[in-house]
Design a protein around this motif. Sequence first.
Motif, short mmCIF file in Angstrom:
data_model
loop_
_atom_site.label_atom_id
_atom_site.label_comp_id
_atom_site.label_asym_id
_atom_site.label_seq_id
_atom_site.Cartn_x
_atom_site.Cartn_y
_atom_site.Cartn_z
N ALA A 1 -7.28 -4.72 -1.11
CA ALA A 1 -6.18 -5.38 -1.83
C ALA A 1 -4.87 -4.67 -1.58
O ALA A 1 -3.81 -5.30 -1.44
N HIS A 2 -4.91 -3.36 -1.49
CA HIS A 2 -3.70 -2.57 -1.22
C HIS A 2 -3.24 -2.80 0.22
O HIS A 2 -2.04 -2.91 0.50
N PHE A 3 -4.20 -2.88 1.13
CA PHE A 3 -3.91 -3.12 2.54
C PHE A 3 -3.21 -4.47 2.73
O PHE A 3 -2.19 -4.57 3.41
N PHE A 4 -3.75 -5.49 2.11
CA PHE A 4 -3.17 -6.83 2.22
C PHE A 4 -1.79 -6.91 1.56
O PHE A 4 -0.96 -7.73 1.95
N SER A 5 -1.57 -6.05 0.56
CA SER A 5 -0.31 -6.10 -0.20
C SER A 5 0.77 -5.20 0.36
O SER A 5 1.89 -5.18 -0.15
N GLY A 6 0.45 -4.41 1.39
CA GLY A 6 1.45 -3.53 1.99
C GLY A 6 1.58 -2.18 1.32
O GLY A 6 2.51 -1.43 1.60
N ASP A 7 0.64 -1.85 0.41
CA ASP A 7 0.66 -0.56 -0.27
C ASP A 7 -0.11 0.45 0.57
O ASP A 7 -1.23 0.84 0.26
N PHE A 8 0.50 0.88 1.66
CA PHE A 8 -0.19 1.73 2.63
C PHE A 8 -0.42 3.15 2.11
O PHE A 8 -1.36 3.83 2.56
N LYS A 9 0.40 3.61 1.18
CA LYS A 9 0.17 4.95 0.62
C LYS A 9 -1.17 5.00 -0.10
O LYS A 9 -1.92 5.96 0.04
N SER A 10 -1.46 3.96 -0.86
CA SER A 10 -2.74 3.91 -1.58
C SER A 10 -3.90 3.74 -0.61
O SER A 10 -4.98 4.30 -0.81
N VAL A 11 -3.70 2.95 0.45
CA VAL A 11 -4.75 2.76 1.44
C VAL A 11 -5.15 4.10 2.05
O VAL A 11 -6.34 4.41 2.20
N GLY B 1 -7.18 -15.41 -0.04
CA GLY B 1 -5.95 -14.84 0.50
C GLY B 1 -5.48 -13.54 -0.08
O GLY B 1 -4.45 -13.01 0.33
N GLY B 2 -6.16 -12.99 -1.10
CA GLY B 2 -5.76 -11.72 -1.66
C GLY B 2 -5.04 -11.84 -3.00
O GLY B 2 -4.75 -12.94 -3.49
N VAL B 3 -4.74 -10.69 -3.60
CA VAL B 3 -4.12 -10.63 -4.92
C VAL B 3 -2.78 -11.36 -4.96
O VAL B 3 -2.51 -12.17 -5.84
N GLY B 4 -1.92 -11.07 -3.97
CA GLY B 4 -0.60 -11.69 -3.93
C GLY B 4 -0.67 -13.20 -3.82
O GLY B 4 0.08 -13.93 -4.49
N MET B 5 -1.56 -13.69 -2.98
CA MET B 5 -1.70 -15.13 -2.81
C MET B 5 -2.15 -15.79 -4.11
O MET B 5 -1.65 -16.84 -4.50
N GLN B 6 -3.10 -15.17 -4.81
CA GLN B 6 -3.63 -15.74 -6.04
C GLN B 6 -2.60 -15.75 -7.17
O GLN B 6 -2.64 -16.61 -8.05
N ILE B 7 -1.67 -14.81 -7.13
CA ILE B 7 -0.66 -14.74 -8.19
C ILE B 7 0.59 -15.56 -7.84
O ILE B 7 1.06 -16.37 -8.64
N ASP B 8 1.11 -15.36 -6.64
CA ASP B 8 2.40 -15.96 -6.28
C ASP B 8 2.29 -17.31 -5.60
O ASP B 8 3.26 -18.08 -5.58
#
Length: 425
Positions: free
Chosen positions: A221-231, A358-365
């Motif tokens: 979920a972090h990878f798909f969202s661009g949160d690379f630090k967490s990945v 599609g991931g967290v972002g897709m489901q929300i936005d």
Amino acid sequence: MINLTNTSDLCVKCGKCIPSCTIYDIKRDEISSPRGFLDLIIAYKEGKLKLDREVQKTFDSCFLCTNCVEICPSKLSVDNAIEQMRSEIVKELGMPWYKRLILLLLKNRKFLDILAKFGYVFQSCAFKIQNNNFKQNLGIKAKFSIPFIKKGRLLSSLNKKSFLNSNLDFIDNGGKKTIGLFVGCLANYSYIETANSILKIAKELKINVDLMKKQACCGVAHFFSGDFKSVEVLAKKNIEYFEKKLEKLDAIIIPEATCSAMLKIDYERFFIMQNDTEWAKRANNISSKVYITSEYFYKFTNLQEILKNKQSFDYEITYHDPCHAKKMQGVFKEPRELLKTNYHFVEMKDCDMCCGFGGVGMQIDYYKQALNVGFKKVNAIKKTKASFVSAECSACRVQISNALEQDSSKVIFVHPLELIAKALK
């Protein structure tokens, strides 16, 4: 300047990817197509494109279904290019608070454990039970669902106690083999019967199971969202943990296509993106021991032979291929062959069409767009006239179950491992 492994430069603009693109099929906009995304990346690399919210919306609209990668003559990793572009956008523009909150919860299991307890306490007044005769006949308990963010959306509730917290660290079945179980967040907290089914199957096969309770979220979920630090944090933690565990384990199995693809393939790709050859090599070393659960049971055990001596059912089952199972890992035959042993199997046309999660972002936005894709999948399911649809992915389960509910369909989604465990009784 970011390194996108020359993906955008190598695209020859042949356009073969466009007809297969999930988001292009909805928007019919050249920009929202693999070729369009790569053109925007080139413009950014050349300093001709300024990152703003409109650019962010465009890149966030991709389902990352990998259809374009599969059909591309050069097999360009368009999905990874988009994921890295999302990372650049997050660095520049930040991330909405609600996404940060969700990703923070996924990153910290202690928080999820607390949230699960609250979810269980309030389910009697906030959740509604979905009953179905087919499901009751199969012996599967009714699931609880709750409206989530958008009116009418349904999700499975959190259980009072997670799967990992409900079982011993090590399940000794008196076997010569021992496998590690990476359960995944959804199976750990919501779809616990999927995880329990693995224990039932392993007991029948006399295979010991190490629950690897120090496992962290895979970080997809972090990878798909661009949160690379967490990945990076999650990937390194898991890789170090798996390296130690694999000294004594025959394999690590995962009942989730997205988690499996992340651990088996995208960890290495991620570190290559970061120009970190040491960790990319370590990720590659563990990947040969990571399997989607049905793949491992089909290839390395006598499960199918055992199933042949068990009860057969008249239930008609169809199967949806998760994008990250068939397209990324080549797993599609294994779950089908196991299900065909005890159930009447009906093949679905367009079985590998993206379900639209599609991931967290897709489901929300982009819920409406995701639901429109889900309805297309529902139509394909209904044409089979099957009573059940199955897929080895809880993300697909969330999406397809919701689309079936919104369509008022009587078809029920059941994980293949639950069906297999039922047949073993």
